[in-house]
Every structure is written in C-alpha cells, then in structure tokens.
Design an enzyme around this catalytic site. Structure first.
Site, PDB file in Angstrom:
ATOM      1  N   GLU A 112     -18.100 -20.418  11.707  1.00 45.43           N
ATOM      2  CA  GLU A 112     -18.315 -21.004  10.392  1.00 45.43           C
ATOM      3  C   GLU A 112     -19.423 -22.057  10.354  1.00 45.43           C
ATOM      4  O   GLU A 112     -20.109 -22.189   9.341  1.00 45.43           O
ATOM      5  CB  GLU A 112     -17.003 -21.626   9.880  1.00 45.43           C
ATOM      6  N   SER A 417      23.119  11.280 -14.427  1.00 46.51           N
ATOM      7  CA  SER A 417      24.583  11.328 -14.510  1.00 46.51           C
ATOM      8  C   SER A 417      25.261  10.032 -14.099  1.00 46.51           C
ATOM      9  O   SER A 417      26.482   9.910 -14.246  1.00 46.51           O
ATOM     10  CB  SER A 417      25.108  12.477 -13.645  1.00 46.51           C
TER      11      SER A 417
END
Length: 825
Positions: A112, A417
């Site tokens: 970084e 059902s």
C-alpha cells in the site's frame, strides 16, 4: 605555406543562420507571456484550491482523532447465552500496535505505501505517475494515496467521500486527503498512524480492521496469522469484495500471490518464504469459527430491532438476547443442505438444472449474475417452540453472501397440501367427525370467464365415498375441495386468519388445496395450534434487549391465540399422525422417526414447490424447497420424497440430544365408538359395511345403527375390501346413490371431535397414493378420468388474481407470475 593554407577556414563557414525564435521574435514574446500567464493561473488556482478546500470546516479537525472512538456494535446472544453475532454500521475489534505482528505490518506497508516511514504524508515520487494516469484515464482510480491519506478518508467519510473517482469532486476529495494527511503526520507518530489505519480499513465480508477480518476469514486472531494469510489480508484494500476469498477464492489466491511477490522483490521476505507462502492452501474458517452463525436469523432480528430502535441499534452497543438454539440451527443447516445436494446429485431422479456447485464454479471464474434470483435450487427451514413461538432455528437460503433474500420470512409461495389441515380443522370445528363421508369423484366447476376448471387428484384416480380421515392422510384433492366448498370459503379464510396467515386469500375453491401464497414462517407457525392442542403461537425471535448498563429496554411478549378446543386439536393431531403412519410421509418419516409426531406434505403443480411441516409436542419444524423463479424441480417432485427426508434427519439429530417428547394426552371428554366407515353410522351385527373404532366427543357419537339405514343390502358392498373404492360417474352403483342420498352426518347435531387411528387396511401400505387396491373385477369400472395436464389457473373458478394482490415484502426478490396452476398434493 601548405600548412598555413590548410589551417584557414573558408569565409562562407563563418556565416551563422538565425534560430527559430530569433527569426520569430514576436512569437517568442507571446509564448513567454502565455506561459507565464498559464503558470501564474495554475499556481494561483492551486493555491486558491488549497486555501479554500477546507474553508468553513469542510475538512475535519485532526484533533478529533484524540477522542476518536469507533461506533459500538450491538451484540446478539443465543438462548443459552452464547455469542451469535454483532450488529453495527461497522464490525471492528481494535488491536494495539505492538499486538499486530510484523509480518502483517510489512505486508500492508509493502503493497500500500512502501515509503510510509520516509514521507510526510505525501509520496511525491508517485505523483508524476499518478498525474499521467489521471490524464490518460480521466479519473483518480489509480492515484497516489498513501496510508495516511487512506486513513483520513476512512475515519472521516462524511467529509471526505472516497467514492468520488472522477471530475471536480474527485479533485476536491484528493486535496482534502492531502491536507488532512499532512496535518495527521505533523501530530502523530508513524506507528500510531499505522495502528489507526489497520484498525479502520475495510477488508470485505463486513469486516473493518485486520482483527475482525482475520476472525471472519481464518477463525483466528490477527496476532496468529502466517505470511500467506497476512498477504491475503493486505491484498484486500484494493478491492474488498472483488478479492473476497469466500466469494472468489481463486481470484483471492491470485491476489495473495501478487502481494507475496511484491514483498519478495522489496526484500521484506526471502525467496524460500515466498515460495512456501504461494504454495500455502487457502484455509477458510467455518461459519461457526468465524462468528458467521445463522446469518438469515441475524438479519431478521436486525430488521425487527431497526424498527424498534433505529440508529440507536448501531451506535449504543445494545445486548440482544434471542430465542436461537445454536445446536438446532446447525442441525437445520446440515439437514437442508445435505438434502438439497442429494437432490442435485440425482438421488431422487434426473436433475436437469444447474447445481449450487456448478454455480459457484462459474462465479469463481468471474461470471456475474444479472438477476437477483438465485439460479440454483433453494430452500428454507424453520424450527420453533410451539408453546411460545420462539424460533429455535432459521435457514433462509443456501448462501447468505450470495443471496441475502430470506425465503423463510420474505418469500411468498404456494403451500400446496400443507394448507389442507386448515380446511380439515375448520371441518372438525364445524361438526365433521373423522368418519364424515366425503365424495372423491370427478369434479368440474364453471369459471367466471366461461370455461371450466377440472381439478385432479395427484394420481389421477378417484376413490368414491371415503372418510374424512383418509382424505387427509392420503392428501386427496377432490374431497378437500368439496369439503371446503361445503363449509364455505369464508369459513376457511377465517380459520386461516386464526392460525396466523396474513397474506391475501381470495374466496375461490382453489384455495382449499393451497393455491394462495403464504409466508413460510407463518405457514409453519400455524401448525403450533395442533402441537399445543389448540393455542397458536406467533413466531418470535427476541427475548429481551438491554443497554450497555444492563437495563432492559424491550422485552416482547409471546402472542398466543386460542384456535381450537383441546378435543378438536387432539383429533387433528391424530389424523395428522396418520399422515406419518400410513399416508404421504410414511416412507420418509414414519418408517424412520418413531417418536409421536404429526405432519403434512405439500407439493404444487408442475413440481415447482415441495414442503413438509411436522411437529412433536415440543417442537414444530417445516421446510420448503424450490427455485426463486418458480420452475419444475424435477419429475415426480413430491414433498414426501424431497422435503420430508430433511425433516426426519433434523428431528432425529435433535432428539438424540434432548429428551423424547411426550405424546399428546387424550382429553377426558373423548370416547370411542364402533362405527361403519361406509355410512358414518353406528355399527351393529350384520352391517354390510366396514367396522372400525373411532374417537368422538362423549354424547356425539353416531346413534343410528347401520342396519336401519335405507337402501343398503349385503350385495351393495361388492367391490369393497377394507375401504370403499367405487368411483362415481356413468358406472356408479346403486350403493353410491344410496350413500349420496343419505345425510352425511346421521347425528344431525354438532360433533366436537377427538381422534383415534382408523383401522389399518388389509392391503399393503401405500406411501404416496399410487397403486392402491382397485375394486374387484366384478365391479364394472367407470371410464378412466383423463389427467388434466393443461394449464390450471390459480383463479380456478374465479377471475384472475392480479400479481399486485399478493402482498410481498418490500424486498421479496421475485415477481409473482400470473396464471400458476394450483397445487396437487
């Protein structure tokens, strides 16, 4: 002389040609003036921008870092007090600088900001390359941000918006970052800046800071990560979601190896260490190890809390005690996922859709899904305590990271059902005993549009006159529709509302076999009325909420509604026990789970949804399977085949660790009576029908002997072995007309039912209703009914139901299609 002559230079060589600027003095003057003006403008603009970018408090004061405290997260706990998850805008656990291992610090610095300890907040050596990149791409996507600049944007996101990537907004953001970064560098030591950065940076998967990320990805503290794991964490800031190892493992490993190579080139690690790190396999923590437990349940709770507390939930560190049982949750997740994988593997027949594993393979290759609906088979599972409604387990889908849509509480699907017990409960409450005779013969109903609806039983056959009990455990459609029409749609809808179903239920005959959509959590909670012998409990997930000082802020009470009397509920329980003992769930449940239990299977037309909801006296559990965009799962997909095995696996595991549930005690007002199943009359010697013992409320059992019923003789029973099996139609017998002409309930008065098993038939047990014993050859069978393979609309004998009449949640995630066929089983 020769030498002297040789040394002379020709006169023409001494003539000099004027230069370009000498020949164009006017252009030279203008160029100097324009250049000076341009430089003055750039310098003035830059100075003004630098001076004005932070005017009127536009930039945050660096002194705020002295008192900076990350937002506190609210924590969720299970029913036994174990930690489940934390809720907050940011999930973060802080580490001191000395607790962060050097290998992790070196990884972040190398990739970084490799000159972090050498610059004063701005890496001027990277500026020329960044300027050229900005000119070329017209965006700041590849800037010269240092660790300090990233920290400024991460800590003050309200005033430094790092989402600005182009245009004037991006330039303003970059200037703010530079100014705040320089101020931070003047005030704080480098180690303190790095500590703040590594505790603040977002690393995907909902994790802020290296400690939280290490826990969520690797199930360990950041103090204990190795080189390969450190490199993977350091590679995430470039694209936290793009390189998320849980979503894209191959891409994450490639990025990790890139970071390792950069570290090797910069001399941070040796060649040997780099080779070992690149070869290290990706080992991610399980969901339990990473604290990612029951994500669908956690999100459901978060939504409930957000409605109650709003922003307070995310900032004040509340303690939330929930109803979740972590052991039941794990069992539910395992049972559902194993069954879904078994279906995809072809255990139950050819499976032609893309599997979950195939989808993951495509996703890891970079293919993005262009629809919110999951393309693979999905499922939902809920387990709850029927006595209080406390949700003990909730699974809303197969992969929360891939699809956050909670199918358990947000989806609306046809119940098939599994809705039939609502109809039969209404029948029981309105005086129909288990011996009540129903008509299972062809039925055609007119529709408002002028055409007709001809519903079918699952197997395409008809059984003529059958008892109510048998119609339920064999899940016969035609008798159920006739029963519902006899009671009236308003009666059925009223019972559904008492049982807690809130979705629209239009008053049409198709609702009796589950055509109206429901929320799975409400459909499953409805069965608590049977498990508790009459009291329906609404689903709940929160026990109490406390603040940081331990003061109780909210303690929601359980909502319980009386629906059935104990006698009515006990009768329903026993009839639903028959579903397990000899009905549609006998093979998948009854043959393997021997504790007292009732339940009901559910399947919709075209095999698009399969259900099973079952219960014991202390636990109700149910599950649904299907696709987000409804389509056929596979041929012969039935709730009893596909869904019920997962329920059995779950319940079996649960009751290995907890005491067996007690059976339901028979209410004192229940008596037994011997009856003729053919006629729903009192059995007497010489009756031509079928003798059986059934339960009734005392004083409501049949009193009319079967021998006194008109129109019956011994010859009328030809063709019956154990149960009546004749079908109505052109070939109906004299016996059929006699039965149809007599009153369905010889008692005439209201029957408050109980329950008892109907006698076991002499024929072999039929699990799914196919291959039942047919009438003997002496009976002339009617013409076979044509199986209705056409498109039966949900509206059946009614006008079309518009899509917007089915009330979805705001984020239901799918569009309800019009014109679906009603469920069959």
């Amino acid at each position: 002389m020769a030498q002297q002559s040789h040394g002379k230079t020709p006169a023409r060589n001494s003539v000099q040609i004027p230069g370009f600027w000498s020949r164009h003095p006017r252009l030279k003057r203008w160029t100097i003036l324009v250049s000076a003006f341009a430089l003055s403008f750039i310098f003035g603009f830059g100075y003004a921008a630098w001076a004005l970018v932070c005017r009127a408090g536009q930039c945050p004061a660096v002194e705020e870092l002295d008192h900076y405290q990350p937002r506190q997260t609210s924590k969720l706990y299970a029913a036994d007090g174990r930690f489940i998850a934390e809720l907050g805008l940011e999930r973060r656990t802080l580490l001191k600088f000395d607790s962060i291992p050097p290998v992790l610090r070196d990884a972040f610095i190398t990739v970084e900001d490799k000159r972090f300890y050498k610059h004063g907040g701005i890496d001027w050596m990277r500026v020329p390359g960044s300027v050229w990149s900005v000119i070329r791409t017209r965006s700041f996507s590849q800037g010269f941000s240092t660790i300090t600049m990233q920290l400024a944007g991460a800590i003050f996101p309200e005033r430094i918006n790092r989402r600005e990537k182009s245009g004037l907004g991006a330039l303003t953001r970059k200037l703010k970052e530079i100014k705040v970064a320089r101020a931070i560098e003047r005030k704080y030591a480098k180690d303190r800046i790095l500590e703040l950065y590594m505790n603040q940076i977002y690393l995907g998967n909902g994790a802020n800071g290296v400690e939280t990320a290490a826990q969520r990805y690797f199930g360990k503290s950041a103090r204990d990560v190795n080189l390969a794991e450190a490199a993977m964490l350091a590679g995430l800031p470039k694209g936290p979601e793009r390189y998320n190892p849980r979503k894209f493992p191959d891409r994450a490993v490639q990025r990790r190896n890139t970071v390792v190579e950069i570290m090797r080139r910069e001399g941070a690690i040796s060649d040997a260490d780099a080779s070992l790190a690149k070869a290290y396999p990706l080992r991610l923590a399980t969901r339990t190890e990473s604290g990612d437990v029951a994500p669908y349940f956690v999100e459901w709770i978060r939504q409930l809390l957000d409605q109650q507390f709003g922003q307070q939930l995310y900032e004040q560190g509340l303690k939330v005690y929930t109803t979740l049982d972590l052991d039941l949750q794990s069992a539910a997740e395992r049972a559902l996922e194993r069954q879904l994988r078994a279906i995809e593997a072809g255990k139950y027949g050819a499976y032609r859709s893309a599997s979950y594993e195939q989808y993951l393979a495509q996703a890891s290759g970079g293919e993005e899904r262009d629809t919110p609906n999951s393309p693979y088979l999905q499922g939902a599972f809920i387990a709850m305590d029927p006595r209080t409604g406390a949700v003990r387990a909730m699974v809303g889908g197969r992969d929360f990271d891939d699809s956050k849509f909670n199918r358990a509480v947000q989806a609306v699907r046809q119940p098939g059902s599994t809705f039939k017990p609502v109809v039969y409960a209404a029948a029981i409450q309105n005086g129909r005993p288990p011996t009540y005779i129903l008509d299972d013969s062809p039925l055609t109903l007119p529709m408002v549009q002028g055409d007709t609806w001809t519903p079918q039983n699952y197997d395409g056959s008809f059984e003529g006159q059958i008892p109510l009990r048998k119609a339920l455990y064999e899940s016969r459609n035609i008798p159920t529709i006739r029963l519902g029409m006899e009671l009236g749609e308003s009666t059925i809808i009223d019972m559904a509302r008492k049982l807690g179903l809130s979705t629209p239920i239009p008053p049409y005959p198709s609702i009796h076999i589950g055509a109206a959509d429901v929320y799975p959590i409400e459909m499953i909670a409805a069965y608590s009325a049977f498990a508790t012998l009459g009291m329906q409990a609404r689903a709940m997930g929160i026990v109490r909420v406390e603040n940081a000082q331990g003061e109780v802020l909210w303690a929601p009470e359980s909502v319980r509604v009386p629906v059935l009397s104990p006698e009515e509920a006990w009768l329903m329980v026993d009839m639903m026990k028959d579903v397990v003992r000899r009905g549609t769930a006998a093979a998948a449940v009854g043959s393997q789970f021997t504790l007292p239990a009732g339940g009901k299977t559910g399947t919709t037309n075209d095999y698009t949804d399969v259900w099973y909801i079952g219960y014991t006296s202390d636990l109700v559990a149910g599950l649904w399977m299907g696709f987000d965009k409804p389509k056929r799962i596979m041929s012969n997909a039935q709730g009893g085949r596909l869904a019920a095995p997962a329920w059995t696996a779950f319940m079996t595991e649960v009751y290995r660790r907890k005491p067996a549930p007690p059976d339901w005690p028979r209410p004192a007002g229940i008596v037994t009576a011997t009856v003729d199943l053919m006629t729903n009359t009192q059995w007497a010697p010489g009756c031509p029908g079928v003798e059986a013992t059934e339960f009734f409320i005392a004083g409501t059992e049949p009193t009319v002997p079967c021998s006194l019923m008109p129109g019956l003789s011994p010859t009328d029973t030809v063709g019956f072995s154990t149960y009546p099996g004749a079908v109505s139609g052109s070939g109906s017998l004299a016996r059929d007309s006699a039965v149809r002409n007599m009153p369905p309930n010889p008692m005439g008065g209201r029957v408050v039912p109980g329950a008892v098993p109907m006698p076991r038939p002499a024929q072999p047990r039929d699990t799914f209703g196919v291959g039942r014993a047919q009438p003997p050859p002496t009976v002339t069978p009617p013409p076979p009914a044509r199986r209705d393979t056409g498109h039966i609309r949900v509206d059946s004998v009614k006008r079309s139901i518009r899509v917007d009449t089915i009330r979805p949640r705001a984020d239901s995630g799918r569009i309800q299609p019009q014109g679906r066929r009603p469920p069959t089983r």
